[in-house]
Design an enzyme around this catalytic site. Structure first.
Site, PDB file in Angstrom:
ATOM      1  N   LYS A  77       0.840  -1.210   0.000  1.00  0.00           N
ATOM      2  CA  LYS A  77       0.000   0.000   0.000  1.00  0.00           C
ATOM      3  C   LYS A  77       0.873   1.257   0.000  1.00  0.00           C
ATOM      4  CE  LYS A  77      -2.183  -1.125   3.797  1.00  0.00           C
ATOM      5  NZ  LYS A  77      -1.578  -2.428   4.154  1.00  0.00           N
ATOM      6  N   ARG A 134      -9.685   0.050   8.397  1.00  0.00           N
ATOM      7  CA  ARG A 134      -9.174  -1.288   8.682  1.00  0.00           C
ATOM      8  C   ARG A 134     -10.163  -2.134   9.470  1.00  0.00           C
ATOM      9  NH1 ARG A 134      -3.390   0.082   8.240  1.00  0.00           N
ATOM     10  NH2 ARG A 134      -2.112  -1.772   8.427  1.00  0.00           N
ATOM     11  N   ARG A 156      11.762  -6.362   5.509  1.00  0.00           N
ATOM     12  CA  ARG A 156      11.693  -4.904   5.653  1.00  0.00           C
ATOM     13  C   ARG A 156      12.362  -4.402   6.938  1.00  0.00           C
ATOM     14  NH1 ARG A 156       5.862  -2.085   5.537  1.00  0.00           N
ATOM     15  NH2 ARG A 156       5.701  -3.148   7.540  1.00  0.00           N
ATOM     16  N   ARG A 181      11.093  -3.022   9.810  1.00  0.00           N
ATOM     17  CA  ARG A 181      10.629  -1.832  10.512  1.00  0.00           C
ATOM     18  C   ARG A 181      10.471  -2.217  11.981  1.00  0.00           C
ATOM     19  NH1 ARG A 181       5.278   0.335   7.874  1.00  0.00           N
ATOM     20  NH2 ARG A 181       4.306  -0.913   9.499  1.00  0.00           N
ATOM     21  N   ARG A 220      -0.282  -9.379  13.130  1.00  0.00           N
ATOM     22  CA  ARG A 220      -0.900  -8.414  12.212  1.00  0.00           C
ATOM     23  C   ARG A 220      -1.661  -9.112  11.089  1.00  0.00           C
ATOM     24  NH1 ARG A 220       4.137  -5.129  10.769  1.00  0.00           N
ATOM     25  NH2 ARG A 220       2.812  -4.007   9.318  1.00  0.00           N
TER      26      ARG A 220
HETATM   27  P1  B4P Z   1       4.636  -1.514   2.108  1.00  0.00           P
HETATM   28  O1  B4P Z   1       4.273  -0.747   0.890  1.00  0.00           O
HETATM   29  O2  B4P Z   1       5.455  -0.798   3.129  1.00  0.00           O
HETATM   30  O3  B4P Z   1       3.390  -2.163   2.853  1.00  0.00           O
HETATM   31  P2  B4P Z   1       2.104  -1.580   3.550  1.00  0.00           P
HETATM   32  O4  B4P Z   1       0.977  -2.381   2.975  1.00  0.00           O
HETATM   33  O5  B4P Z   1       2.007  -0.087   3.398  1.00  0.00           O
HETATM   34  O6  B4P Z   1       2.386  -1.865   5.125  1.00  0.00           O
HETATM   35  P3  B4P Z   1       1.620  -1.960   6.500  1.00  0.00           P
HETATM   36  O7  B4P Z   1       0.196  -2.392   6.297  1.00  0.00           O
HETATM   37  O8  B4P Z   1       2.492  -2.843   7.295  1.00  0.00           O
HETATM   38  O9  B4P Z   1       1.670  -0.555   7.246  1.00  0.00           O
HETATM   39  P4  B4P Z   1       0.726   0.561   7.916  1.00  0.00           P
HETATM   40  O10 B4P Z   1       1.627   1.719   7.992  1.00  0.00           O
HETATM   41  O11 B4P Z   1      -0.540   0.747   7.171  1.00  0.00           O
HETATM   42  O12 B4P Z   1       5.397  -2.797   1.594  1.00  0.00           O
HETATM   43  C1  B4P Z   1       5.953  -3.760   2.472  1.00  0.00           C
HETATM   44  C2  B4P Z   1       7.327  -4.223   1.994  1.00  0.00           C
HETATM   45  O13 B4P Z   1       7.191  -4.913   0.756  1.00  0.00           O
HETATM   46  C3  B4P Z   1       8.320  -3.085   1.757  1.00  0.00           C
HETATM   47  O14 B4P Z   1       9.574  -3.475   2.256  1.00  0.00           O
HETATM   48  C4  B4P Z   1       8.345  -2.937   0.242  1.00  0.00           C
HETATM   49  O15 B4P Z   1       9.589  -2.488  -0.233  1.00  0.00           O
HETATM   50  C5  B4P Z   1       8.076  -4.368  -0.226  1.00  0.00           C
HETATM   51  N1  B4P Z   1       7.373  -4.398  -1.509  1.00  0.00           N
HETATM   52  C6  B4P Z   1       6.406  -3.547  -1.931  1.00  0.00           C
HETATM   53  N2  B4P Z   1       5.981  -3.877  -3.170  1.00  0.00           N
HETATM   54  C7  B4P Z   1       6.691  -5.005  -3.531  1.00  0.00           C
HETATM   55  C8  B4P Z   1       6.714  -5.845  -4.704  1.00  0.00           C
HETATM   56  N3  B4P Z   1       5.919  -5.605  -5.756  1.00  0.00           N
HETATM   57  N4  B4P Z   1       7.541  -6.912  -4.714  1.00  0.00           N
HETATM   58  C9  B4P Z   1       8.354  -7.166  -3.651  1.00  0.00           C
HETATM   59  N5  B4P Z   1       8.407  -6.401  -2.532  1.00  0.00           N
HETATM   60  C10 B4P Z   1       7.580  -5.339  -2.473  1.00  0.00           C
HETATM   61  O16 B4P Z   1       0.343   0.059   9.413  1.00  0.00           O
HETATM   62  C11 B4P Z   1       1.232  -0.067  10.507  1.00  0.00           C
HETATM   63  C12 B4P Z   1       0.482  -0.230  11.854  1.00  0.00           C
HETATM   64  O17 B4P Z   1      -0.206   1.018  12.220  1.00  0.00           O
HETATM   65  C13 B4P Z   1      -0.644  -1.271  11.920  1.00  0.00           C
HETATM   66  O18 B4P Z   1      -0.156  -2.581  12.181  1.00  0.00           O
HETATM   67  C14 B4P Z   1      -1.537  -0.729  13.066  1.00  0.00           C
HETATM   68  O19 B4P Z   1      -1.055  -1.068  14.346  1.00  0.00           O
HETATM   69  C15 B4P Z   1      -1.454   0.781  12.904  1.00  0.00           C
HETATM   70  N6  B4P Z   1      -2.557   1.313  12.080  1.00  0.00           N
HETATM   71  C16 B4P Z   1      -2.420   1.923  10.857  1.00  0.00           C
HETATM   72  N7  B4P Z   1      -3.621   2.261  10.345  1.00  0.00           N
HETATM   73  C17 B4P Z   1      -4.561   1.843  11.245  1.00  0.00           C
HETATM   74  C18 B4P Z   1      -5.981   1.860  11.257  1.00  0.00           C
HETATM   75  N8  B4P Z   1      -6.711   2.374  10.247  1.00  0.00           N
HETATM   76  N9  B4P Z   1      -6.628   1.320  12.331  1.00  0.00           N
HETATM   77  C19 B4P Z   1      -5.946   0.817  13.363  1.00  0.00           C
HETATM   78  N10 B4P Z   1      -4.591   0.752  13.409  1.00  0.00           N
HETATM   79  C20 B4P Z   1      -3.890   1.252  12.367  1.00  0.00           C
END
Ligand code: B4P
Length: 185
Positions: free
Chosen positions: A13, A88, A127, A129, A140
């Site tokens: 995302k 979410r 990753r 983090r 998660r």
């Molecule tokens: P990202 O692009 O970083 O993944 P994401 O889906 O954005 O991450 P996430 O869901 O964990 O984070 P969020 O901040 O929303 O990609 C992941 C990895 O894959 C990276 O290393 C990237 O380089 C790699 N990658 C990407 N595309 C690729 C491809 N095509 N091929 C290979 N590799 C690839 O959430 C973090 C936390 O915040 C949650 O757990 C929760 O505690 C809280 N939170 C956030 N929003 C919330 C909400 N609405 N309600 C409640 N809690 C919330």
């Protein structure tokens, strides 16, 4: 254009979100980014959120809806917005719909990034983090299946769901996203 980017943790995302913002000029609203900034700044909200995020749980709907409302109201004047990682839970999705209705708006599309369990696990383990330990990641993914996956049906029933295969090269995936967003933009 007003869209939601939906998908499991690690589905890309954040990665695809940056490209969507660059092409369509929409505001990027990432609840995860907002929370990480609060943690880094050591605010009261950040202190509360940190332990929840480190445990792989979801921050409360009340806090998230307040964050979203503030960002959506200020993004209202431009070319629209992209919500990344929000909603979410069903309560967040319903809260979003009523928030938008009050503003006389609605969503144009919900892009679902489809990536299987093993692939997201491998990506998140690579990753490193702060909230990417093996134990937190499993939690998660469990929380995603229980609380976020039901949104797929919610948005399908609204006729807004646009599923996109999220495996392959980043640019290849983005081309699939453009194919569904160009008609909306
Ligand atoms: P990202 O692009 O970083 O993944 P994401 O889906 O954005 O991450 P996430 O869901 O964990 O984070 P969020 O901040 O929303 O990609 C992941 C990895 O894959 C990276 O290393 C990237 O380089 C790699 N990658 C990407 N595309 C690729 C491809 N095509 N091929 C290979 N590799 C690839 O959430 C973090 C936390 O915040 C949650 O757990 C929760 O505690 C809280 N939170 C956030 N929003 C919330 C909400 N609405 N309600 C409640 N809690 C919330």
């Amino acid at each position: 254009m007003r869209i939601v980017l939906l998908g499991a943790p690690g589905s890309g995302k954040g990665t695809q979100g940056e490209k969507i913002v660059e092409k369509y000029g929409v505001a990027h609203i990432s609840t995860g980014e907002v929370l990480r900034a609060e943690v880094a700044a050591g605010t009261e909200l950040g202190r509360k959120a940190k332990s929840i995020m480190d445990a792989g749980e979801l921050v409360s709907d009340e806090i998230i809806l307040a964050i979203a409302k503030e960002r959506i109201s200020s993004a209202n004047k431009g070319k629209g917005f992209m919500l990344d990682g929000f909603p979410r839970t069903l309560a967040q999705a319903e809260g979003l719909d009523s928030m938008l209705a009050e503003l006389g708006m609605s969503l144009d599309a919900v892009v679902l990034l489809q990536v299987d369990h093993d692939e997201v696990l491998n990506r998140l383990l690579a990753r490193k983090r702060a909230d990417d330990s093996e134990e937190t990641i499993s939690k998660r993914l469990e929380v995603y299946e229980a609380q976020t996956a039901p949104l797929i049906i919610y948005y399908r029933n609204q006729g807004k769901l646009r599923p996109v295969e999220g495996v392959g090269a980043v640019d290849e995936i983005f081309a699939r996203i453009e194919a569904v967003l160009d008609p909306v933009a």
